[in-house]
Design a protein around this motif. Sequence first.
Motif, PDB file in Angstrom:
ATOM      1  N   CYS A 232      -1.533  -1.248  -4.190  1.00  0.00           N
ATOM      2  CA  CYS A 232      -2.704  -0.379  -4.003  1.00  0.00           C
ATOM      3  C   CYS A 232      -2.232   1.038  -3.699  1.00  0.00           C
TER       4      CYS A 232
ATOM      5  N   SER B 186     -11.701  -8.257   2.902  1.00  0.00           N
ATOM      6  CA  SER B 186     -12.383  -8.317   1.599  1.00  0.00           C
ATOM      7  C   SER B 186     -12.091  -7.060   0.789  1.00  0.00           C
ATOM      8  N   GLY B 187     -12.421  -7.123  -0.495  1.00  0.00           N
ATOM      9  CA  GLY B 187     -12.206  -5.978  -1.394  1.00  0.00           C
ATOM     10  C   GLY B 187     -11.634  -6.477  -2.702  1.00  0.00           C
ATOM     11  N   CYS B 188     -10.559  -5.837  -3.197  1.00  0.00           N
ATOM     12  CA  CYS B 188      -9.907  -6.313  -4.418  1.00  0.00           C
ATOM     13  C   CYS B 188      -9.235  -7.657  -4.126  1.00  0.00           C
TER      14      CYS B 188
ATOM     15  N   CYS C  14      -6.274  -8.326  -1.338  1.00  0.00           N
ATOM     16  CA  CYS C  14      -6.126  -7.191  -0.412  1.00  0.00           C
ATOM     17  C   CYS C  14      -6.023  -7.743   1.010  1.00  0.00           C
TER      18      CYS C  14
ATOM     19  N   THR D 212     -14.208  -1.184  -7.231  1.00  0.00           N
ATOM     20  CA  THR D 212     -14.285  -1.622  -5.829  1.00  0.00           C
ATOM     21  C   THR D 212     -14.845  -0.458  -5.027  1.00  0.00           C
TER      22      THR D 212
ATOM     23  N   HIS E 121     -15.580   0.803  -0.699  1.00  0.00           N
ATOM     24  CA  HIS E 121     -15.322   0.511   0.712  1.00  0.00           C
ATOM     25  C   HIS E 121     -16.567   0.852   1.529  1.00  0.00           C
TER      26      HIS E 121
ATOM     27  N   SER F  15      -7.224   3.730  -4.997  1.00  0.00           N
ATOM     28  CA  SER F  15      -8.355   4.191  -4.202  1.00  0.00           C
ATOM     29  C   SER F  15      -8.318   5.716  -4.206  1.00  0.00           C
TER      30      SER F  15
ATOM     31  N   TYR G  91       0.836  -1.209   0.000  1.00  0.00           N
ATOM     32  CA  TYR G  91       0.000   0.000   0.000  1.00  0.00           C
ATOM     33  C   TYR G  91       0.869   1.255   0.000  1.00  0.00           C
TER      34      TYR G  91
ATOM     35  N   ARG H 273      -0.328  -7.519  -5.554  1.00  0.00           N
ATOM     36  CA  ARG H 273      -1.110  -6.337  -5.943  1.00  0.00           C
ATOM     37  C   ARG H 273      -0.455  -5.103  -5.332  1.00  0.00           C
TER      38      ARG H 273
ATOM     39  N   ARG I 255      -4.436  -5.644   3.968  1.00  0.00           N
ATOM     40  CA  ARG I 255      -4.561  -4.541   4.941  1.00  0.00           C
ATOM     41  C   ARG I 255      -4.291  -4.952   6.391  1.00  0.00           C
TER      42      ARG I 255
ATOM     43  N   GLN J 159      -3.276   4.660  -2.392  1.00  0.00           N
ATOM     44  CA  GLN J 159      -4.277   5.454  -1.678  1.00  0.00           C
ATOM     45  C   GLN J 159      -3.980   6.909  -2.042  1.00  0.00           C
TER      46      GLN J 159
ATOM     47  N   SER K 173      -4.398  -1.434  -7.990  1.00  0.00           N
ATOM     48  CA  SER K 173      -5.665  -0.790  -7.617  1.00  0.00           C
ATOM     49  C   SER K 173      -5.352   0.638  -7.194  1.00  0.00           C
TER      50      SER K 173
HETATM   51  S1  SF4 Z   1      -9.995  -3.114  -1.395  1.00  0.00           S
HETATM   52 FE1  SF4 Z   1      -7.825  -3.070  -0.765  1.00  0.00          FE
HETATM   53  S2  SF4 Z   1      -6.619  -3.146  -2.668  1.00  0.00           S
HETATM   54 FE2  SF4 Z   1      -8.737  -2.570  -3.214  1.00  0.00          FE
HETATM   55  S3  SF4 Z   1      -8.754  -0.323  -3.264  1.00  0.00           S
HETATM   56 FE3  SF4 Z   1      -9.424  -0.967  -1.213  1.00  0.00          FE
HETATM   57  S4  SF4 Z   1      -7.550  -0.991   0.045  1.00  0.00           S
HETATM   58 FE4  SF4 Z   1      -6.901  -0.977  -2.129  1.00  0.00          FE
END
Ligand code: SF4
Length: 304
Positions: free
Chosen positions: A80, A267-269, A272, A169, A171, A110, A26, A78, A274, A82, A108
């Motif tokens: 990501c 969960s998510g992409c 992921c 995706t 949140h 965000s 990230y 992956r 986190r 932010q 990804s």
């Molecule tokens: S689900 Fe995870 S990988 Fe996907 S945009 Fe959100 S933080 Fe990034």
Amino acid sequence: MRLSYGSARFLGLIKSGPKLKMKTIYAMFGEKCHFDCAYCAQAKSSFAPESMLSRVIWPEFEMGEIVDGVERSHEVKRICLQVVSSNFAKQEAFEFLSRVRNFNIPISVSVRVFSLKEASEWFKQGIERLGIATDVVSEKTYSEYRGGNFQKHVSLLRSLAKRFPHRITTHAIVGLDESEKETVEFIDKMHKLGISLGLFAFTPIKGTKLEKHPKPNMDSYRRIQVARYVLENNLVNLEEFEFSEKEEVISYGIDVKKISESAFLTSGCPNCTRPYYNEDPNKESYNFFDGVKRTTFRVGNREV
Ligand code: SF4
């Protein structure tokens, strides 16, 4: 630019602390957002340190160090980004993307976008998925806690999902005064649109407007995780759910005692992880990233 502490440790840019089993790294671009979400460390009115997002520290590095770290590592599944809505964040993120997009690692981003045109600009940079946070799933509190108009936001998500199928995706944060029914209905709507959903547990951050707001009840969070799992895996329809007067889930219409423990993973992409984004490492985790320690939780008057 910044990397989450866990990502920096994972890439070997920091030597202290345990190396966690992360699959996604990230990066953060920009700081001190133009917007003012009541729960966010980067919000305009927040007094939280600029190196924070949720409860995680994001140390600064030269972009080249990070690019080299990613290239050296063969474990990153992956990346990501932010992207905080602030000056120069987009420019810097585009530069980073131009340096990592040939590594063949799905990316990804965000970010807050307001139009299909803006979303297209990001996809043109070679990213795989775009994450547009909803965070507040209750129409009643959306404008107070996040700002803007809930229906307009959902309509943008709908258009994005149509234009970029299975590449969006969103949140959702549990614990911002929404009912379980509202969250479940939102999850169902996103699933029907082909939008992946990352579930977050509200985390009070010192210096934000909601620093004294409580964390979500663990039983309630588990019920929502299971709801997401059974809906996204088409095990039941929303119509089969039953809710109490307080709009808590009291039945899923199927026996959920034996559902896969993967329901409790982050969960998510895809991939992921986190780690510890919402959780205190010494307490029970809301989201698990490296194996689930199954706990029981209540649905209606039953323990499952
Ligand atoms: S689900 Fe995870 S990988 Fe996907 S945009 Fe959100 S933080 Fe990034």
